[in-house]
Enzyme design. Structure first.
Site, PDB file in Angstrom:
ATOM      1  N   SER A 163     -19.937 -24.906  -4.897  1.00 47.08           N
ATOM      2  CA  SER A 163     -20.765 -23.545  -3.294  1.00 47.08           C
ATOM      3  C   SER A 163     -20.210 -21.857  -3.415  1.00 47.08           C
ATOM      4  O   SER A 163     -18.940 -21.360  -2.799  1.00 47.08           O
ATOM      5  CB  SER A 163     -21.108 -23.860  -2.189  1.00 47.08           C
ATOM      6  OG  SER A 163     -21.468 -22.674  -1.147  1.00 47.08           O
ATOM      7  N   CYS A 212     -29.353 -21.135   4.533  1.00 47.26           N
ATOM      8  CA  CYS A 212     -29.649 -19.254   4.813  1.00 47.26           C
ATOM      9  C   CYS A 212     -31.535 -20.065   4.380  1.00 47.26           C
ATOM     10  O   CYS A 212     -31.698 -21.307   4.730  1.00 47.26           O
ATOM     11  CB  CYS A 212     -29.119 -18.904   3.210  1.00 47.26           C
ATOM     12  SG  CYS A 212     -30.142 -19.986   2.327  1.00 47.26           S
ATOM     13  N   GLU A 255     -28.341 -20.358 -11.050  1.00 46.47           N
ATOM     14  CA  GLU A 255     -29.276 -19.407 -10.964  1.00 46.47           C
ATOM     15  C   GLU A 255     -29.061 -18.435 -11.528  1.00 46.47           C
ATOM     16  O   GLU A 255     -30.142 -17.240 -11.925  1.00 46.47           O
ATOM     17  CB  GLU A 255     -28.736 -18.754  -9.650  1.00 46.47           C
ATOM     18  CG  GLU A 255     -30.043 -17.584  -9.127  1.00 46.47           C
ATOM     19  CD  GLU A 255     -29.362 -16.836  -8.016  1.00 46.47           C
ATOM     20  OE1 GLU A 255     -28.474 -17.406  -7.469  1.00 46.47           O
ATOM     21  OE2 GLU A 255     -29.672 -15.587  -8.107  1.00 46.47           O
TER      22      GLU A 255
HETATM   23 FE1  F3S Z   1     -30.851 -18.243   0.324  1.00 44.12          FE
HETATM   24 FE2  F3S Z   1     -32.618 -17.247  -1.668  1.00 44.12          FE
HETATM   25 FE3  F3S Z   1     -30.574 -16.414  -0.271  1.00 44.12          FE
HETATM   26  S1  F3S Z   1     -31.163 -19.699  -1.547  1.00 44.12           S
HETATM   27  S2  F3S Z   1     -28.757 -17.139  -0.280  1.00 44.12           S
HETATM   28  S3  F3S Z   1     -31.856 -17.092   1.155  1.00 44.12           S
HETATM   29  S4  F3S Z   1     -31.568 -15.784  -2.209  1.00 44.12           S
END
Ligand code: F3S
Length: 294
Positions: A215, A12, A124
């Site tokens: 993950s 991502c 997180e």
């Molecule tokens: Fe990736 Fe940031 Fe979303 S790490 S899953 S783009 S919150």
């Protein structure tokens, strides 16, 4: 047999950014640390180690090296302590995660009791909680809510949770409170990956989910697929068993937000080879049928 990759598979935006920050930093310095593995993918962590970027779990083990904060973020006090020690902090927290931390802080300041939807042991969420001065309520689902009235509730979510779980939490809390503020901090990258995976799993005889066993977003993809079709969750192509591919199957591939492209490519090629197909071997993830970036 057909092998198709779910749209939006793999890294991502936040993970890509963190990896690039780490690789850039390693160009000037071969002794850099990350506080915790930079992403939940052991193979990528190993690759970074070879570039001079090492993961340490405890801030006390940092010996003045420049320190990268990973995409999940870190507790407020930990970051402050590093800066106070004069350590160079390279902040690779995903901007969406930083935003969620700011929201948590603002909710508490505005007088809301903060309720976080997430896994209390996930880095997180641990980081997010640290932005609350008082006590935050952390729940993995609506079922975990304490049965007590709360006057003003501010709800926020770990970025990788499912939207329906946030909806359920809101419905469960509504009768328990007088006022509610909901900030949808669920990251689009997660839901987009989940929707593309569902779409593909429905059309497939077998799904291969690629990504770290540690993950959470990859595990979530595996769970979603398991509910629809036969599924294997693997970290690398070495786990592939030829026996899985008996018959004329439609095989779907998907990968978590922390899975590097090169691993997806290796898996695709290995499955083709298992089927005796040496003509469809690819070099880049973009060449795999179905690939489409967000
Ligand atoms: Fe990736 Fe940031 Fe979303 S790490 S899953 S783009 S919150």
């Amino acid at each position: 047999m057909k092998i198709v990759l779910a749209k939006n598979s793999g890294f991502c935006f936040g993970v890509k950014r963190a990896i690039n920050i780490a690789l850039d930093a390693a160009k000037d310095n071969r002794d850099i640390v990350t506080l915790g593995p930079i992403i939940h993918n052991p193979q990528m962590v190993k690759k970074l180690e070879n570039e001079g970027v090492r993961s340490v779990d405890n801030p006390d083990d940092i010996d003045n090296q420049p320190t990268i904060i990973r995409s999940h973020g870190v507790e407020k006090e930990v970051k402050k302590a590093l800066i106070e020690k004069g350590i160079e902090v390279i902040d690779a927290t995903c901007p969406y995660v930083s935003k969620a931390q700011q929201h948590v802080e603002a909710l508490e300041e505005a007088g809301y009791k903060v309720v976080i939807l997430g896994d209390e042991n996930h880095p997180e969420v641990i980081a997010m909680r640290s932005y609350v001065k008082g006590e935050a309520i952390i729940v993995a689902s609506a079922k975990d809510l304490p049965e007590k009235k709360i006057n003003r509730v501010g709800i926020i979510s770990q970025t990788t949770r499912k939207f329906e779980d946030l909806q359920k939490l809101v419905s469960a809390l509504l009768p328990l409170c007088h006022e509610m503020r909901v900030i949808n901090t669920i990251c689009n990258a997660t839901s987009v990956r989940q929707l593309s995976t569902i779409e593909l799993a429905k059309k497939s005889d077998l799904m291969i989910v690629i990504g770290g066993k540690n993950s959470s977003n990859t595990k979530m993809l595996a769970k979603i697929c398991e509910n629809l079709v036969k599924t294997f969750h693997i970290e690398t192509s070495y786990e592939i068993d030829k026996k899985w591919f008996n018959g004329d199957l439609n095989v779907g591939l998907t990968a978590g937000a922390s899975t590097p492209d090169w691993i997806i490519v290796e898996v695709y090629n290995k499955i083709n080879k298992c089927m005796g197909n040496n003509t469809d071997i690819v070099k880049n993830v973009e060449d795999i049928p179905g690939f489409k970036e967000e």
